[in-house]
Design an enzyme around this catalytic site. Structure first.
Site, PDB file in Angstrom:
ATOM      1  N   ARG A   1       1.009  -1.171   0.096  1.00  0.00           N
ATOM      2  CA  ARG A   1       0.057   0.035   0.098  1.00  0.00           C
ATOM      3  C   ARG A   1       0.721   1.161   0.160  1.00  0.00           C
ATOM      4  NH1 ARG A   1      -3.604  -1.267   4.984  1.00  0.00           N
ATOM      5  NH2 ARG A   1      -1.610  -2.444   5.828  1.00  0.00           N
TER       6      ARG A   1
ATOM      7  N   LYS B   1       1.820   1.873   7.263  1.00  0.00           N
ATOM      8  CA  LYS B   1       2.124   1.066   8.360  1.00  0.00           C
ATOM      9  C   LYS B   1       3.038   2.072   9.377  1.00  0.00           C
ATOM     10  CE  LYS B   1       0.854  -2.269   9.613  1.00  0.00           C
ATOM     11  NZ  LYS B   1      -0.236  -2.527  10.541  1.00  0.00           N
TER      12      LYS B   1
ATOM     13  N   TYR C   1      -0.835   4.630  10.661  1.00  0.00           N
ATOM     14  CA  TYR C   1      -1.420   3.595  11.790  1.00  0.00           C
ATOM     15  C   TYR C   1       0.056   3.365  12.559  1.00  0.00           C
ATOM     16  CZ  TYR C   1      -5.536   2.294   9.086  1.00  0.00           C
ATOM     17  OH  TYR C   1      -6.684   2.263   8.066  1.00  0.00           O
TER      18      TYR C   1
ATOM     19  N   HIS D   1      -0.662   1.496  16.252  1.00  0.00           N
ATOM     20  CA  HIS D   1      -1.003   0.421  17.161  1.00  0.00           C
ATOM     21  C   HIS D   1       0.113   0.284  18.114  1.00  0.00           C
ATOM     22  CE1 HIS D   1      -3.974  -0.703  14.311  1.00  0.00           C
ATOM     23  NE2 HIS D   1      -3.123  -0.944  13.414  1.00  0.00           N
TER      24      HIS D   1
ATOM     25  N   GLU E   1      -5.633   4.775  13.812  1.00  0.00           N
ATOM     26  CA  GLU E   1      -6.702   3.882  14.752  1.00  0.00           C
ATOM     27  C   GLU E   1      -7.232   4.708  15.961  1.00  0.00           C
ATOM     28  OE1 GLU E   1      -2.715   2.923  16.469  1.00  0.00           O
ATOM     29  OE2 GLU E   1      -3.404   3.517  14.453  1.00  0.00           O
TER      30      GLU E   1
ATOM     31  N   SER F   1     -10.335  -2.079   8.359  1.00  0.00           N
ATOM     32  CA  SER F   1     -11.271  -3.213   8.803  1.00  0.00           C
ATOM     33  C   SER F   1     -12.348  -3.975   8.321  1.00  0.00           C
ATOM     34  CB  SER F   1     -12.175  -2.491  10.202  1.00  0.00           C
ATOM     35  OG  SER F   1     -11.327  -2.049  10.969  1.00  0.00           O
TER      36      SER F   1
ATOM     37  N   ASP G   1     -20.668 -11.266  20.397  1.00  0.00           N
ATOM     38  CA  ASP G   1     -20.077 -10.006  20.958  1.00  0.00           C
ATOM     39  C   ASP G   1     -20.758  -9.613  22.419  1.00  0.00           C
ATOM     40  OD1 ASP G   1     -19.881  -6.839  21.085  1.00  0.00           O
ATOM     41  OD2 ASP G   1     -19.078  -7.402  18.958  1.00  0.00           O
TER      42      ASP G   1
ATOM     43  N   SER H   1     -21.605 -12.922  24.169  1.00  0.00           N
ATOM     44  CA  SER H   1     -20.247 -13.323  24.305  1.00  0.00           C
ATOM     45  C   SER H   1     -20.042 -13.594  25.858  1.00  0.00           C
ATOM     46  CB  SER H   1     -19.151 -12.366  23.724  1.00  0.00           C
ATOM     47  OG  SER H   1     -17.695 -12.901  23.699  1.00  0.00           O
TER      48      SER H   1
ATOM     49  N   VAL I   1     -12.071  -8.579  17.690  1.00  0.00           N
ATOM     50  CA  VAL I   1     -12.170  -7.871  18.693  1.00  0.00           C
ATOM     51  C   VAL I   1     -11.375  -6.573  18.934  1.00  0.00           C
ATOM     52  CG1 VAL I   1     -12.555  -7.668  21.381  1.00  0.00           C
ATOM     53  CG2 VAL I   1     -13.132  -9.593  20.041  1.00  0.00           C
ATOM     54  N   LEU I   2     -11.945  -5.361  18.967  1.00  0.00           N
ATOM     55  CA  LEU I   2     -11.016  -4.158  19.136  1.00  0.00           C
ATOM     56  C   LEU I   2     -11.552  -3.489  20.274  1.00  0.00           C
ATOM     57  CD1 LEU I   2      -9.174  -2.093  17.668  1.00  0.00           C
ATOM     58  CD2 LEU I   2     -11.200  -1.197  16.494  1.00  0.00           C
TER      59      LEU I   2
ATOM     60  N   ILE J   1      -7.698 -11.135  13.142  1.00  0.00           N
ATOM     61  CA  ILE J   1      -7.459  -9.743  12.655  1.00  0.00           C
ATOM     62  C   ILE J   1      -7.087  -8.772  13.722  1.00  0.00           C
ATOM     63  CG2 ILE J   1      -9.074  -7.736  11.703  1.00  0.00           C
ATOM     64  CD1 ILE J   1     -10.950 -10.063  10.810  1.00  0.00           C
ATOM     65  N   ALA J   2      -7.160  -9.107  14.812  1.00  0.00           N
ATOM     66  CA  ALA J   2      -6.658  -8.200  15.940  1.00  0.00           C
ATOM     67  C   ALA J   2      -5.374  -8.244  16.180  1.00  0.00           C
ATOM     68  CB  ALA J   2      -7.343  -8.363  17.092  1.00  0.00           C
TER      69      ALA J   2
ATOM     70  N   ASP K   1      -2.680  -6.873  14.888  1.00  0.00           N
ATOM     71  CA  ASP K   1      -2.054  -5.240  15.198  1.00  0.00           C
ATOM     72  C   ASP K   1      -2.034  -4.953  16.737  1.00  0.00           C
ATOM     73  OD1 ASP K   1      -0.858  -4.757  12.877  1.00  0.00           O
ATOM     74  OD2 ASP K   1      -2.848  -4.548  12.124  1.00  0.00           O
TER      75      ASP K   1
ATOM     76  N   ASN L   1      -0.765  -7.000   8.488  1.00  0.00           N
ATOM     77  CA  ASN L   1      -1.151  -6.116   7.658  1.00  0.00           C
ATOM     78  C   ASN L   1      -1.731  -6.521   6.290  1.00  0.00           C
ATOM     79  OD1 ASN L   1       1.238  -7.601   6.659  1.00  0.00           O
ATOM     80  ND2 ASN L   1       1.771  -5.745   5.325  1.00  0.00           N
TER      81      ASN L   1
END
Length: 374
Positions: A15, A78, A97, A99, A121, A137, A201, A223, A242-243, A270-271, A273, A303
């Site tokens: 990217r 990144k 980003y 993180h 983020e 996301s 969730d 959840s 989950v974020l 996915i979480a 990062d 990524n």
């Protein structure tokens, strides 16, 4: 303002932080944009497109970062990696980003170099939405079932299970932890691939939204530890989505629980990062994306949207450009004073950590952005 756009150097990161459309907008408002040669090639954007939009092409990272102090703001995708640390300096604004909750060494480096670092983020609207994280996301959520389905192939070490679509054969069970943007998009794609999908969730409103969005074809569950345990044990694929803005993701799937899963099952985090929501999560790369834990495959690429850089780059610039223009026209301080959501993106300034959740995660004293702006 003079704005630098260096080429990304993270493993298999294709990217770029700004499209020619973004360059044209900034130049039209009187700013100078320096784009490193080849920065957009991975996103199928060649140098000629940048130069025709008004960018000045520069030969290397030193020029794009303004090693001589000539660049006021650097735009990236990144977080800076170790080989880029020497570029950071007092007086530079970095918009990317970050993180930081999962990266104490970078946090310490940003503080030491006195960079004004604003993280995509943690820019947050009053509604709680994260406008600059949203598009990535979406991409990561859409990718998760695809990469998970590939890892389920027997040749890849998986169970040899197709997600669905075969008459007389049970569909694969996909469990998604987190019904936010990435979770909802993951559910949409997994459902389209024929899987039986369960979303978990703690936010019942999100689960109610998924009920109407998917016409009750996705099972939504409140959840809890027990619910997670019951669902994960039976899953062919688990997607961690989950974020907690700015903070580390909670560890929801323990090592012991993975040991009780079906052999050849797949877990996509996915979480990652933000530290990941599986106990055994560790960041991987597109070059070597998976590893085995108790006979299950973990996919934890840090990524994920970098796998589809053309789509991701345009989606990212669509979201970031209004904030970039504000920073360029006003400078970081006035832009943050005028825009509270942008102010929440401030993570470091003048040798101080300015994000309280990050401070708690990495064990470094922090002040709030409001204290800095005051």
């Amino acid at each position: 303002m003079r704005i630098g756009v260096p080429k990304e150097v993270k493993n298999h990161e294709y990217r770029v932080a700004l499209t020619p459309v973004g360059v044209h907008e900034l130049v039209a408002q009187g700013h100078e944009v320096l784009v490193q040669t080849g920065a957009g090639v991975g996103s199928s954007i060649d140098d000629a497109h940048y130069s025709s939009a008004g960018a000045r092409l520069v030969p290397d990272a030193d020029a794009a970062w303004g090693a001589d102090g000539s660049v006021d703001m650097v735009l990236k995708v990144k977080e800076p990696v170790a080989e880029e640390y020497h570029h950071m300096r007092d007086g530079l604004t970095l918009f990317t980003y970050l993180h930081l909750a999962a990266d104490k060494p970078l946090t310490e480096q940003l503080i030491q170099s006195k960079v004004t670092a604003i993280a995509y983020e943690t820019v947050q609207l009053t509604s709680g939405a994260l406008p600059l994280l949203y598009p990535m996301s979406e991409v990561a959520g859409c990718l998760a079932p695809q990469v998970g389905a590939s890892a389920l192939l027997k040749a890849q070490g998986g169970r040899g299970v197709l997600l669905g679509g075969i008459g007389g054969v049970a569909n694969a069970k996909v469990v998604i932890l987190g019904a936010g943007v990435s979770g909802q998009n993951a559910a949409n794609i997994a459902l389209g691939m024929g899987a039986d999908v369960t979303l978990l969730d703690t936010d019942l409103d999100k689960l109610r939204m998924s009920f109407w969005r998917y016409s009750n074809r996705v099972q939504g569950l409140a959840s809890s530890r027990l619910a997670i345990e019951q669902q994960v044990k039976d899953a062919d694929m688990v997607i961690g989505a989950v974020l907690i803005p700015g903070a580390k993701a909670p560890k929801l799937v323990t090592n012991d629980l993975v040991a009780q899963m079906k052999p050849g099952s797949v877990l996509v985090d996915i979480a990652v990062d933000q530290g990941g929501c599986f106990e055994d999560t560790k960041p991987t790369t597109h070059a070597d994306p998976t590893y085995q834990v108790h006979g299950s495959t973990f996919y934890c690429v840090a990524n994920m949207p970098g796998a589809v850089p053309n789509t991701s780059t345009y989606a990212l610039t669509n979201a970031t450009l209004p904030y970039v223009v504000g920073l360029a026209n006003k400078g970081w301080e006035r832009a943050c004073r005028d825009d509270q959501p942008l102010a929440l993106g401030l993570n470091t300034h003048a040798g101080r950590l300015t994000n309280l959740p990050v401070g708690e995660a990495v064990g470094i004293d922090a002040v709030s952005p409001e204290d800095v702006l005051a």
